[in-house]
Design an enzyme around this catalytic site. Sequence first.
Site, PDB file in Angstrom:
ATOM      1  N   SER A 147      -8.837 -30.092  15.386  1.00  0.00           N
ATOM      2  CA  SER A 147      -8.774 -29.570  14.021  1.00  0.00           C
ATOM      3  C   SER A 147      -7.989 -30.537  13.150  1.00  0.00           C
ATOM      4  O   SER A 147      -7.084 -31.239  13.630  1.00  0.00           O
ATOM      5  CB  SER A 147      -8.099 -28.206  13.997  1.00  0.00           C
ATOM      6  OG  SER A 147      -7.805 -27.795  12.671  1.00  0.00           O
ATOM      7  N   TYR A 160      -0.696 -23.162  16.221  1.00  0.00           N
ATOM      8  CA  TYR A 160      -2.062 -23.692  16.265  1.00  0.00           C
ATOM      9  C   TYR A 160      -2.065 -25.180  15.927  1.00  0.00           C
ATOM     10  O   TYR A 160      -2.678 -25.990  16.628  1.00  0.00           O
ATOM     11  CB  TYR A 160      -2.933 -22.921  15.282  1.00  0.00           C
ATOM     12  CG  TYR A 160      -4.357 -23.432  15.184  1.00  0.00           C
ATOM     13  CD1 TYR A 160      -5.283 -23.114  16.162  1.00  0.00           C
ATOM     14  CD2 TYR A 160      -4.753 -24.236  14.124  1.00  0.00           C
ATOM     15  CE1 TYR A 160      -6.594 -23.581  16.085  1.00  0.00           C
ATOM     16  CE2 TYR A 160      -6.055 -24.707  14.032  1.00  0.00           C
ATOM     17  CZ  TYR A 160      -6.973 -24.377  15.016  1.00  0.00           C
ATOM     18  OH  TYR A 160      -8.258 -24.851  14.932  1.00  0.00           O
TER      19      TYR A 160
END
Length: 257
Positions: A147, A160
Amino acid sequence: MQRPYEDAIVCVTGASSGLGRAIATGAAGQGARAVIVNYAGNAEGAETTAEAVRAYGAQAVTVQGDVGTDEDCRRIVAAAAPFGRIDALFNNAGKTRAARYDDLDALGADDFLDIYRVNVVGPYQMTRAARPLLETSDRAAVVMISSIAGVTGGGSSIAYSASKGALNNLAFALARALAPRIRVNALCPGFMDSPWFDKLGSARARIREGIAQRTPLQVASTPEDIAGSALFLGSPASRHVTGETLLADAGLHLVGG
């Protein structure tokens, strides 16, 4: 002209929806012979993916499993054993827990460990389990679906973001460790208008519009938009690329996304 995935055996974790489904069906559309469709809990979604794969004439095998569990990883890989090899492994399964960045009490050690278990340990275990079948291939590639959060420090939560930064480093380390037989790269999408945002209801359209206004390319990407970049990294077209981190975020990182 030969298609990029002609006769390929492909394994995609977290393929019951979103980017995982787009990768699985994209590989089938580009000639894959078989696609291993992994899912954790969404059996119905996995079967929908499998049906889309079969519509392209490829075989589809659905396998339930939690990539955070080594035994499950080995069972997922075992589904590819009858085909004799794995040509491309897409470590797409992941999880998060949303939390404000300025609220350091919103996440505890257990939250970090649970997210790392799936987002970092899972891809490591899947790659380790798949290594013998990958080494049987003459075009083996592993693609870590990371990501932009792992590059910019943004995203749904600090845990995350940190896990995706670790995943990028894992891809770099494995690229060195598994060469020359296996290439390993990481793909860092930005915003994707995927089913993950369904729970936001009417706010989803507003977020999509805001993202489109912020990104230099002025688009809000869909899983299908990003799948092409993932498939490139997993195909012979990128046969001289390993240890790289490809940002596919419509330029969001350029404005601090």
